[in-house]
Design a protein around this motif. Structure first.
Motif, PDB file in Angstrom:
ATOM      1  N   TRP A  65       0.270  28.928   8.745  1.00 17.51           N
ATOM      2  CA  TRP A  65      -1.435  28.392   8.861  1.00 17.51           C
ATOM      3  C   TRP A  65      -1.690  27.096   9.256  1.00 17.51           C
ATOM      4  CZ3 TRP A  65      -1.454  25.694   3.654  1.00 17.51           C
ATOM      5  CH2 TRP A  65      -3.719  25.039   3.663  1.00 17.51           C
ATOM      6  N   HIS A  66      -0.517  26.521   9.389  1.00 22.83           N
ATOM      7  CA  HIS A  66      -0.551  25.113   9.878  1.00 22.83           C
ATOM      8  C   HIS A  66      -1.016  24.810  11.307  1.00 22.83           C
ATOM      9  CE1 HIS A  66      -0.502  21.171   8.611  1.00 22.83           C
ATOM     10  NE2 HIS A  66       0.386  20.623   9.108  1.00 22.83           N
ATOM     11  N   ALA A  67      -0.658  25.917  12.383  1.00 22.17           N
ATOM     12  CA  ALA A  67      -0.748  26.402  13.590  1.00 22.17           C
ATOM     13  C   ALA A  67      -2.251  26.756  13.421  1.00 22.17           C
ATOM     14  CB  ALA A  67       0.806  27.475  14.497  1.00 22.17           C
ATOM     15  N   GLN A  68      -3.227  27.588  13.159  1.00 24.90           N
ATOM     16  CA  GLN A  68      -3.739  28.022  13.312  1.00 24.90           C
ATOM     17  C   GLN A  68      -4.957  26.806  13.401  1.00 24.90           C
ATOM     18  OE1 GLN A  68      -4.704  31.202  15.203  1.00 24.90           O
ATOM     19  NE2 GLN A  68      -2.298  31.348  14.375  1.00 24.90           N
ATOM     20  N   GLN A  69      -4.849  25.978  12.317  1.00 21.99           N
ATOM     21  CA  GLN A  69      -5.459  24.814  12.067  1.00 21.99           C
ATOM     22  C   GLN A  69      -5.608  24.247  13.103  1.00 21.99           C
ATOM     23  OE1 GLN A  69      -6.406  23.434   7.866  1.00 21.99           O
ATOM     24  NE2 GLN A  69      -3.925  23.992   7.778  1.00 21.99           N
ATOM     25  N   PHE A  70      -4.757  23.873  13.996  1.00 22.07           N
ATOM     26  CA  PHE A  70      -4.600  22.914  15.469  1.00 22.07           C
ATOM     27  C   PHE A  70      -5.856  23.492  15.835  1.00 22.07           C
ATOM     28  CE2 PHE A  70      -2.818  23.616  19.985  1.00 22.07           C
ATOM     29  CZ  PHE A  70      -3.385  22.163  20.283  1.00 22.07           C
ATOM     30  N   PHE A  71      -5.504  24.662  16.535  1.00 17.43           N
ATOM     31  CA  PHE A  71      -6.724  24.959  17.490  1.00 17.43           C
ATOM     32  C   PHE A  71      -8.440  24.804  16.994  1.00 17.43           C
ATOM     33  CE2 PHE A  71      -3.058  28.163  17.853  1.00 17.43           C
ATOM     34  CZ  PHE A  71      -2.759  28.025  19.331  1.00 17.43           C
ATOM     35  N   VAL A  72      -7.868  24.942  15.454  1.00 22.71           N
ATOM     36  CA  VAL A  72     -10.057  24.764  15.130  1.00 22.71           C
ATOM     37  C   VAL A  72      -9.868  23.268  14.967  1.00 22.71           C
ATOM     38  CG1 VAL A  72     -11.266  24.273  13.040  1.00 22.71           C
ATOM     39  CG2 VAL A  72      -9.660  26.416  13.303  1.00 22.71           C
ATOM     40  N   TYR A  73      -9.209  22.234  15.278  1.00 20.97           N
ATOM     41  CA  TYR A  73      -9.702  20.771  15.203  1.00 20.97           C
ATOM     42  C   TYR A  73      -9.363  20.578  16.480  1.00 20.97           C
ATOM     43  CZ  TYR A  73      -9.123  20.389  10.224  1.00 20.97           C
ATOM     44  OH  TYR A  73      -9.727  20.533   8.923  1.00 20.97           O
ATOM     45  N   GLU A  74      -8.452  20.402  17.773  1.00 14.34           N
ATOM     46  CA  GLU A  74      -8.931  21.051  18.962  1.00 14.34           C
ATOM     47  C   GLU A  74      -9.957  20.723  19.004  1.00 14.34           C
ATOM     48  OE1 GLU A  74      -5.933  22.163  22.471  1.00 14.34           O
ATOM     49  OE2 GLU A  74      -6.786  23.407  21.459  1.00 14.34           O
ATOM     50  N   ALA A  75     -10.395  22.430  18.289  1.00 16.23           N
ATOM     51  CA  ALA A  75     -11.753  22.239  19.761  1.00 16.23           C
ATOM     52  C   ALA A  75     -12.816  21.431  18.923  1.00 16.23           C
ATOM     53  CB  ALA A  75     -12.098  23.788  18.748  1.00 16.23           C
ATOM     54  N   ILE A  76     -12.624  21.317  18.029  1.00 21.65           N
ATOM     55  CA  ILE A  76     -13.489  20.125  16.811  1.00 21.65           C
ATOM     56  C   ILE A  76     -14.083  19.023  17.252  1.00 21.65           C
ATOM     57  CG2 ILE A  76     -14.619  18.926  15.056  1.00 21.65           C
ATOM     58  CD1 ILE A  76     -13.593  21.368  13.204  1.00 21.65           C
ATOM     59  N   GLU A  77     -12.564  17.695  18.094  1.00 23.93           N
ATOM     60  CA  GLU A  77     -12.386  16.876  18.696  1.00 23.93           C
ATOM     61  C   GLU A  77     -12.846  16.659  19.710  1.00 23.93           C
ATOM     62  OE1 GLU A  77      -7.887  15.316  16.831  1.00 23.93           O
ATOM     63  OE2 GLU A  77      -9.681  16.039  14.093  1.00 23.93           O
ATOM     64  N   ALA A  78     -12.280  18.118  20.911  1.00 21.55           N
ATOM     65  CA  ALA A  78     -13.246  18.068  22.417  1.00 21.55           C
ATOM     66  C   ALA A  78     -13.927  18.156  21.685  1.00 21.55           C
ATOM     67  CB  ALA A  78     -12.750  19.297  22.722  1.00 21.55           C
ATOM     68  N   ALA A  79     -15.316  18.748  20.963  1.00 28.11           N
ATOM     69  CA  ALA A  79     -16.693  18.341  20.924  1.00 28.11           C
ATOM     70  C   ALA A  79     -17.006  16.197  20.359  1.00 28.11           C
ATOM     71  CB  ALA A  79     -17.260  19.108  19.792  1.00 28.11           C
ATOM     72  N   ALA A  80     -16.510  15.936  19.801  1.00 27.52           N
ATOM     73  CA  ALA A  80     -16.203  15.031  18.864  1.00 27.52           C
ATOM     74  C   ALA A  80     -16.286  13.800  20.122  1.00 27.52           C
ATOM     75  CB  ALA A  80     -15.105  14.192  18.122  1.00 27.52           C
TER      76      ALA A  80
END
Length: 333
Positions: A65-80
């Protein structure tokens, strides 16, 4: 509380509710749908959240579960990073909210230094990330919608997830550092300020409505990821740390052999490159590059596996069969 704010606190649709209140009313039903304590939870099988809170979620499934969250935050923080100086989105870019570094530290603790080789986005996660990328490319409202949904959730219900993880697995720091916001002294005050900024946002009503719609999409995508994770709970006999180590070994030390397997028994003779992305008791997963596009393939084992010692002989068998199938075009390894 209904999802449509106009039907509740603003019956005439005049926009008299503060924007943050409109968001909360519109998303309430989505939020409740993910809440293990809601009435709807009794009508479904226990999922990730349910098992985390009742103590039955294995540390391996917690790691996945933690690993899947990595991809989500990677995308959001690239946009940030792209929106940090934007007059509309910039006020919602907070360094103290960034989670990617904490997730990376947690995964290194849970899976070892080769963790990146052992994680791959689920189909639902890939769809979620694609939606984040598309929404953020459309304008600042897309970034704000996805950042709001994730980060304010982390500061709210996410704190209960962190407490449960520490209680269940005995974590002290790493392993659940994702849930620690050391730069935020008062989550309540921070959330109040965040909502105050939403209420002052410089967007026309039409764009505000699109932002709300995007928040609802974010909830739906998150629910889809949790549902797909739920389908696999307890089914993989191999720990994420083992998967990461073997995938790393195949992709770094035996990259040519991995390509042979995908060209041969993987039925991708035109593959230009390949990498092993995971495996379970039934088979191995690979990402194959051919014609400029990467696709996922699955190669079944000859028989179900359950022990780490069984994996190497099975991979050798796949390589040998592939080399024979491709002969005489395959060079000796």
């Amino acid at each position: 509380m209904p999802a449509d704010s106009a039907a509740a606190g603003d019956p005439a649709g005049t926009g008299t509710l503060p924007f943050s209140a409109r968001i909360r009313e519109a998303s309430w039903s989505r939020h409740q749908g993910l809440d293990p304590s809601s009435e709807d939870a009794a009508d479904r099988s226990p999922g990730v959240f349910d098992r985390l809170f009742d103590g039955s979620l294995s540390v391996d499934d917690y790691t996945r579960w933690h690993a899947q969250q990595f991809f989500v935050y990677e995308a959001i923080e690239a946009a940030a990073e792209r929106y940090a100086q934007d007059p509309v989105a910039g006020p919602f870019v907070f360094g103290e909210l960034a989670r990617r570094g904490a997730i990376e530290a947690d995964l290194a603790f849970l899976m070892g230094p080769k963790w990146r080789s052992g994680i791959e986005p689920l189909s639902a996660t890939r769809a979620y990330v694609d939606r984040i990328d598309a929404a953020c490319a459309e304008g600042p409202g897309g970034y704000i919608a996805h950042a709001y949904t994730r980060y304010l959730g982390d500061l709210s219900g996410g704190q209960a997830f962190g407490k449960a993880a520490r209680r269940n697995y005995g974590f002290d720091g790493e392993g659940a550092s994702f849930y620690s916001f050391d730069g935020i002294a008062s989550p309540k005050s921070f959330k109040d300020e965040y909502r105050s900024r939403l209420d002052r946002i410089d967007l026309p009503r039409e764009d505000q409505d699109r932002l709300v719609e995007e928040i609802l999409l974010a909830y739906d995508h998150n629910g889809a990821v949790l549902a797909e994770l739920g389908e696999g709970l307890g089914k993989n006999p191999f720990a994420p740390k083992v998967i990461a180590a073997i995938c790393h070994h195949m992709n770094v030390d035996h990259a040519a052999d991995t390509l042979v397997i995908c060209r041969g028994v993987g039925d991708r003779p035109g593959a230009e490159s390949a990498r092993m992305t995971g495996f379970d008791g039934e088979g191995a997963d690979f990402a194959v590059l051919a014609g400029g596009a990467e696709t996922a393939i699955r190669v079944p084992w000859a028989a179900p596996l359950s022990e780490r010692a069984e994996v190497r002989p099975e991979i050798v068998r796949l390589f040998t069969e592939s080399r024979e199938r491709l002969a005489p075009d395959t060079p000796e390894s």
